[in-house]
Scaffold this active site. Sequence first.
Site, short mmCIF file in Angstrom:
data_model
loop_
_atom_site.label_atom_id
_atom_site.label_comp_id
_atom_site.label_asym_id
_atom_site.label_seq_id
_atom_site.Cartn_x
_atom_site.Cartn_y
_atom_site.Cartn_z
N ASP A 57 0.41 -17.37 -4.44
CA ASP A 57 1.13 -16.36 -5.23
C ASP A 57 0.15 -15.67 -6.17
OD1 ASP A 57 2.95 -14.79 -6.50
OD2 ASP A 57 3.73 -16.38 -7.80
N GLU A 70 1.66 -10.20 0.35
CA GLU A 70 2.07 -8.79 0.30
C GLU A 70 3.56 -8.74 0.64
OE1 GLU A 70 -0.61 -6.14 2.32
OE2 GLU A 70 0.55 -4.36 1.74
N ASP A 99 0.85 -1.21 0.00
CA ASP A 99 0.00 0.00 0.00
C ASP A 99 0.89 1.25 0.00
OD1 ASP A 99 0.83 -0.55 2.65
OD2 ASP A 99 -0.77 0.70 3.46
N HIS A 131 1.32 -8.85 -3.74
CA HIS A 131 0.36 -7.76 -3.53
C HIS A 131 1.18 -6.49 -3.29
CE1 HIS A 131 -3.58 -6.13 -2.16
NE2 HIS A 131 -2.81 -5.37 -1.39
O1 9MR Z 1 1.73 -6.91 9.35
C1 9MR Z 1 0.41 -6.57 9.81
C2 9MR Z 1 -0.20 -7.79 10.44
O2 9MR Z 1 0.51 -8.16 11.60
C3 9MR Z 1 -1.66 -7.50 10.77
O3 9MR Z 1 -2.26 -8.69 11.23
C4 9MR Z 1 -2.38 -6.98 9.53
C5 9MR Z 1 -3.85 -6.65 9.78
O4 9MR Z 1 -3.96 -5.59 10.63
O5 9MR Z 1 -1.73 -5.82 9.05
C6 9MR Z 1 -0.41 -6.06 8.64
O6 9MR Z 1 0.17 -4.87 8.22
C7 9MR Z 1 -0.33 -4.29 7.03
C8 9MR Z 1 -0.70 -2.86 7.38
O7 9MR Z 1 -1.80 -2.88 8.24
C9 9MR Z 1 -0.97 -2.02 6.17
N1 9MR Z 1 0.12 -2.09 5.22
C10 9MR Z 1 0.38 -3.46 4.81
C11 9MR Z 1 0.79 -4.28 6.00
C12 9MR Z 1 1.22 -5.69 5.59
O8 9MR Z 1 0.16 -6.46 5.14
#
Ligand code: 9MR
Length: 601
Positions: free
Chosen positions: A569, A578, A201, A526
């Site tokens: 994937d 991601e 993101d 992602h």
């Molecule tokens: O790494 C984060 C994971 O531990 C959480 O469970 C998840 C849901 O809240 O979010 C992950 O972090 C994401 C972040 O919220 C937004 N940017 C992408 C991150 C990686 O997926």
Amino acid sequence: MKDGFFYVCRSEYSAMKSILLRLPLLAATILCHAGHSTAQSASSAIAMNQTGFYTAGPKTAIIRSGQTEKFYITSPDLRDTLFTGTTGPVHVSALSGRKTCKADFSGVQQKGHFVLCTSGSGVSRPFVIGDSIHSTLAHAALKGFYFQRMSVSLPERYAGPWHRPAGHPDHTIYVHPSAASAGRPAGTVISSPGGWYDAGDYNKYIVNSGITTGTLLSLYEDYHPQLAFCKTNIPESGNSLPDLLDEVLWNLRWMLTMQDPLDGGVYHKCTTAEFEGFIRPEQASDRRYVVQKSTAAALNFAAVTAQAARVFASFPVELPGLADSCREASVKAWAWAVANPNVIYDQGKLNAALDPDINTGSYGDGQLNDEWLWASTELCITTSDESFLRPGVFPPALPLSVQSWSDVQTMAYFSLFRYRERLPSAIAAAVPGLQQRFLAFADSLAIAAANTAYATPMETDVRNFVWGSNAVCANQGILLLYAFRLSGDKKYRDLALSNLDYILGRNATGYSYVTGFGTRTPMHPHHRPSETDNVKEPVPGLLAGGPNPGQQDKCPGYPNNYPDESYLDDVCSYASNEIAINWNAPLVYLTFALEFLFSEH
Ligand code: 9MR
């Protein structure tokens, strides 16, 4: 992956000509069905590190097989046999019930290209044994941060086919109502450029930047002589700073903009209200906000800026005043946290009370003992002022755990161990007890690892298979390397390497999870920049999140819900595919540290 985008510190690994024993009667040739092209018949039953093996290091492959069998290490054409062995006993995975056997060929200490062939499970792809085997990968993983840079163009001479114009200038950032203060009422415009995109993101989050930047600074503190000349072909490569620190500075300078100079508080994140679509960075135009100050953000910020003050104090000519600014920022953030100890970031509550709703990553954390410990420790070490020790926080009594964005306890341990000879006395007294607990924890991983399907610490606890499980694996590796530094016992170093082996292919899916490295590697992460650039290969050097049985993205196509196989994937799979800065940083630490440790032979 070998190309012009990654420079290395020593001469780049080059495959050595093997001098093989030519046996008159080639048992391996017969048993491995000579005549098949090995490339065509590479067996998916054989899982191993797809980047290669250190000449002097341990070497293990895992055969997905229900029976013990003979195996051979041979030349790629199967004509010359170098080593003959028998796989270990059949192991039934606690995670999936599947059967595996271990093929240990650590005895092979000859450089070259080889294959492993088995009597019943086929032939592996060719693999390499050599020195500096993970050097290119280490540099690419660090270069991954350059590719995540925000507010700047990435010219072709540094970024190759992944070059792009600047996106997200972030000079016009609105103070969200949750972040309003007397000096900066809601709607005030501030500037917060630079930093790294958090993940796939386009937002920036202080909590996650904290552990990421702290991990990279720790790498520097632990291995700075070796890192001094490592180059990653970034615009700053010609200056007198190590490239690792130039990269850290890109984010640190952004972090400093996230502190309200009027009260020392730190905004939790800099974000759009909703995740932006799959568009190019330069096409993105959604309004961006700084959102709510939080205690977690203040403490993460205080820890990192205290550590940065220490590190950058060595560069007074190149970076005049920076160390002092960091130290001052750290002390102010700490003071804000002490005055506001319970400001938890709770996006649900925030959205119920204020507009616009914010629906990007929350990095919400309700348990801050570990953040207090980390900030307190870094400040004490940097300032030698014991007044930063917070009663009830130091010495830590929390059970040992592997570091993550929400649990930074061991980040404090690492700094305590690093500086154990020169700590203020109140802290120093606690360190021997902490060392003992820490080594006992590392030992428990070592013992349990022996009894797992792929013979790695990663598989010792089903709870390691969370969102970003590959980062748990890499962070566990870092922890084990500290156990090695403390004890000198090479079993910890070798276990750390086995976790890297896991990441690079010795695992239940057979993927090497770093983009661009390995024979089966993520092609559809992602990751907005990779998905929208018309380049077939994704941006290289990025670590995919990895198996996550939570499967929160609900994408169709997961193979099953086994903890270690819940990986897809597909760009849809933000819960397993991601990429993220807090996942790449431990990969950078682990690969560089192992490179340096294995080159000491
Ligand atoms: O790494 C984060 C994971 O531990 C959480 O469970 C998840 C849901 O809240 O979010 C992950 O972090 C994401 C972040 O919220 C937004 N940017 C992408 C991150 C990686 O997926």
